[in-house]
Write an enzyme that holds these catalytic residues in place. Sequence first.
Site, PDB file in Angstrom:
ATOM      1  N   ARG A   1       0.858  -1.193   0.000  1.00 14.03           N
ATOM      2  CA  ARG A   1       0.000   0.000   0.000  1.00 14.03           C
ATOM      3  C   ARG A   1       0.894   1.242   0.000  1.00 14.03           C
ATOM      4  O   ARG A   1       1.071   1.899   1.025  1.00 14.03           O
ATOM      5  CB  ARG A   1      -0.937  -0.015   1.213  1.00 14.03           C
ATOM      6  CG  ARG A   1      -1.899  -1.187   1.182  1.00 14.03           C
ATOM      7  CD  ARG A   1      -2.803  -1.227   2.401  1.00 14.03           C
ATOM      8  NE  ARG A   1      -3.868  -0.252   2.340  1.00 14.03           N
ATOM      9  CZ  ARG A   1      -4.750  -0.052   3.322  1.00 14.03           C
ATOM     10  NH1 ARG A   1      -4.679  -0.764   4.430  1.00 14.03           N
ATOM     11  NH2 ARG A   1      -5.696   0.842   3.203  1.00 14.03           N
TER      12      ARG A   1
ATOM     13  N   ARG B   1     -12.074  -1.893  14.845  1.00 17.89           N
ATOM     14  CA  ARG B   1     -11.558  -0.661  14.239  1.00 17.89           C
ATOM     15  C   ARG B   1     -12.584  -0.024  13.311  1.00 17.89           C
ATOM     16  O   ARG B   1     -12.511   1.166  13.030  1.00 17.89           O
ATOM     17  CB  ARG B   1     -10.294  -0.975  13.415  1.00 17.89           C
ATOM     18  CG  ARG B   1      -9.046  -1.121  14.246  1.00 17.89           C
ATOM     19  CD  ARG B   1      -7.807  -1.117  13.355  1.00 17.89           C
ATOM     20  NE  ARG B   1      -8.006  -0.186  12.270  1.00 17.89           N
ATOM     21  CZ  ARG B   1      -7.795  -0.464  10.991  1.00 17.89           C
ATOM     22  NH1 ARG B   1      -7.335  -1.612  10.615  1.00 17.89           N
ATOM     23  NH2 ARG B   1      -8.028   0.445  10.064  1.00 17.89           N
TER      24      ARG B   1
HETATM   25  N1  EPU Z   1      -1.883   3.551  -4.347  1.00 13.57           N
HETATM   26  C1  EPU Z   1      -0.626   3.772  -4.867  1.00 13.57           C
HETATM   27  N2  EPU Z   1       0.056   4.888  -4.464  1.00 13.57           N
HETATM   28  C2  EPU Z   1      -0.471   5.771  -3.563  1.00 13.57           C
HETATM   29  C3  EPU Z   1      -1.733   5.538  -3.030  1.00 13.57           C
HETATM   30  C4  EPU Z   1      -2.419   4.414  -3.441  1.00 13.57           C
HETATM   31  O1  EPU Z   1      -0.144   2.997  -5.678  1.00 13.57           O
HETATM   32  O2  EPU Z   1       0.219   6.750  -3.247  1.00 13.57           O
HETATM   33  C5  EPU Z   1      -2.658   2.367  -4.775  1.00 13.57           C
HETATM   34  C6  EPU Z   1      -2.960   1.424  -3.619  1.00 13.57           C
HETATM   35  O3  EPU Z   1      -1.919   0.518  -3.385  1.00 13.57           O
HETATM   36  C7  EPU Z   1      -4.236   0.757  -4.093  1.00 13.57           C
HETATM   37  C8  EPU Z   1      -4.938   1.867  -4.881  1.00 13.57           C
HETATM   38  O4  EPU Z   1      -3.931   2.813  -5.207  1.00 13.57           O
HETATM   39  O5  EPU Z   1      -3.939  -0.290  -4.964  1.00 13.57           O
HETATM   40  C9  EPU Z   1      -6.047   2.571  -4.130  1.00 13.57           C
HETATM   41  O6  EPU Z   1      -5.578   3.017  -2.868  1.00 13.57           O
HETATM   42  P1  EPU Z   1      -6.185   4.263  -2.100  1.00 13.57           P
HETATM   43  O7  EPU Z   1      -5.110   5.247  -1.878  1.00 13.57           O
HETATM   44  O8  EPU Z   1      -7.434   4.726  -2.789  1.00 13.57           O
HETATM   45  O9  EPU Z   1      -6.543   3.601  -0.714  1.00 13.57           O
HETATM   46  P2  EPU Z   1      -6.448   4.259   0.702  1.00 13.57           P
HETATM   47  O10 EPU Z   1      -6.782   5.705   0.599  1.00 13.57           O
HETATM   48  O11 EPU Z   1      -5.177   3.902   1.363  1.00 13.57           O
HETATM   49  C10 EPU Z   1      -8.952   3.972   1.296  1.00 13.57           C
HETATM   50  C11 EPU Z   1      -9.723   3.304   2.394  1.00 13.57           C
HETATM   51  C12 EPU Z   1      -9.641   1.800   2.229  1.00 13.57           C
HETATM   52  C13 EPU Z   1     -10.183   1.422   0.858  1.00 13.57           C
HETATM   53  C14 EPU Z   1      -9.426   2.176  -0.237  1.00 13.57           C
HETATM   54  C15 EPU Z   1      -9.984   1.943  -1.632  1.00 13.57           C
HETATM   55  C16 EPU Z   1      -9.379   4.862   4.183  1.00 13.57           C
HETATM   56  C17 EPU Z   1      -8.770   5.148   5.488  1.00 13.57           C
HETATM   57  N3  EPU Z   1      -9.124   3.668   3.656  1.00 13.57           N
HETATM   58  O12 EPU Z   1      -7.608   3.527   1.446  1.00 13.57           O
HETATM   59  O13 EPU Z   1     -10.495   1.272   3.223  1.00 13.57           O
HETATM   60  O14 EPU Z   1     -10.032   0.040   0.663  1.00 13.57           O
HETATM   61  O15 EPU Z   1      -9.479   3.598   0.019  1.00 13.57           O
HETATM   62  O16 EPU Z   1     -11.301   2.363  -1.702  1.00 13.57           O
HETATM   63  O17 EPU Z   1     -10.127   5.666   3.641  1.00 13.57           O
HETATM   64  C18 EPU Z   1     -11.297  -0.333   4.707  1.00 13.57           C
HETATM   65  O18 EPU Z   1     -12.137   0.493   5.060  1.00 13.57           O
HETATM   66  O19 EPU Z   1     -11.332  -1.553   5.055  1.00 13.57           O
HETATM   67  C19 EPU Z   1     -10.194   0.096   3.855  1.00 13.57           C
HETATM   68  C20 EPU Z   1      -9.094  -0.611   3.705  1.00 13.57           C
END
Ligand code: EPU
Length: 428
Positions: free
Chosen positions: A121, A396
């Site tokens: 991630r 959580r």
């Molecule tokens: N990604 C990158 N680079 C970055 C950021 C993301 O490659 O700088 C990739 C990630 O590895 C992933 C994709 O982009 O493959 C999407 O990631 P995103 O950044 O959208 O995820 P996040 O913001 O870290 C939030 C939710 C997650 C949810 C994802 C996708 C929060 C705190 N978490 O995570 O929620 O799965 O968006 O919708 O908002 C959950 O609630 O169980 C949970 C994991």
Amino acid sequence: MRKLIVEGGPRLRGQVRVGGAKNSAVALLPAAILANSTVTIEGLPDISDVQTLSELLREIGGKVNKDGNTMEIDPSQMISMPLPNGRVKKLRASYYFMGAMLGRFKKAVIGLPGGCHLGPRPIDQHIKGFEALGAEITNEQGALYLRAKELRGARIYLDVVSVGATINIMLAAVKAKGKTTIENAAKEPEIIDVATLLTSMGAKIKGAGTDVIRIEGVEELNGCLHTIIPDRIEAGTYTIMAAAQGDGMIIDNVIPQHLESLLAKLREMGVTIEENEEQLYINPGKKIKSVDIKTLVYPGFPTDLQQPFTTLLTQATGTGVVTDTIYSARFKHIDELRRMNASIKTEGGSAIITGPARLEGAKVKASDLRAGAALVIAGLMADGITEITGIDHIERGYENITNKLIELGAKIWYEEMSQEEVEQFQNS
Ligand code: EPU
């Protein structure tokens, strides 16, 4: 340490009320850092992530008052205290302290975030955004040091559509000098919710909820009152539960448009769904048939419902293929479901589920939040007793899950783990 015990069998009936959105809450609380007076947020979910974030806000000098689901945050005395370790490691969303502290203090030291293990991630897009705004960033012993003489608006194209990067860049850009454009931005409802809060604080943001967000920086942001949106993933989880083991269930405090991709799939399976402005009525019918799903960015099928949906597919007739294009390794629940007699194969980034299977109670482990939800649903349907360890993950993100389920007629309770079980759990 506790475990969750589920005695399978009873059909769930009645009404369940959904709480405020976890993935909004975890951004709204850090966003309060940007204000110069008290921010009040109503409708927060009663989950451990909210608790951890409120402690972090106190750690940097915030005055935080919680009364039921309402939290008042007075950020006026906050300082840019380094947070390299400790609580920041507990949850991934602590990365929002980077954008918010950078926006307010032009500097921040934040430990690299923890959270659910869903495979790699990265946060390269967050960093790219901060750098474009003028920050210098170094990684020293597992903590990111962010510093900027001043933040200047910039045009930022996200290489990956990312919820976290979109919100984090918004948090820093609302107080940057000049205009920022985020292109290829994420469109999730939580992004609109954060933009709504920031706008009430006095920020100038256009286009949240589309893939181009335009921000004009302002000097000052004020306190305000904000009501959080309902949690579409909690709502979706109970909706899936209703389809799996319900006997007529009402899901209350929902925005049905946020769940269109799920509802479409459930209807395709033969589930009857009635909806009004803020409720869903779910009647599973006698037999459901398999479908394929592929997770996508919003408004596609959410990755956060993929695991609970997989459990439902174990009860459907035929073969269903689940592909997660957001987190290709989000399949740790599969082995546990197999232990419960589900028929699932994994191939590449997909799970192939053949149903219907008669699930049997077993001892299983929740490896992450939504895997935990998937196992609770499986336990409700299984013959006999299911024991779920790793319940910290569930707490959580799902408020009062046992009470909500007991109200619906489920047999579910906590038990203390024996010393031997704790050791086994820690070594597994
Ligand atoms: N990604 C990158 N680079 C970055 C950021 C993301 O490659 O700088 C990739 C990630 O590895 C992933 C994709 O982009 O493959 C999407 O990631 P995103 O950044 O959208 O995820 P996040 O913001 O870290 C939030 C939710 C997650 C949810 C994802 C996708 C929060 C705190 N978490 O995570 O929620 O799965 O968006 O919708 O908002 C959950 O609630 O169980 C949970 C994991």
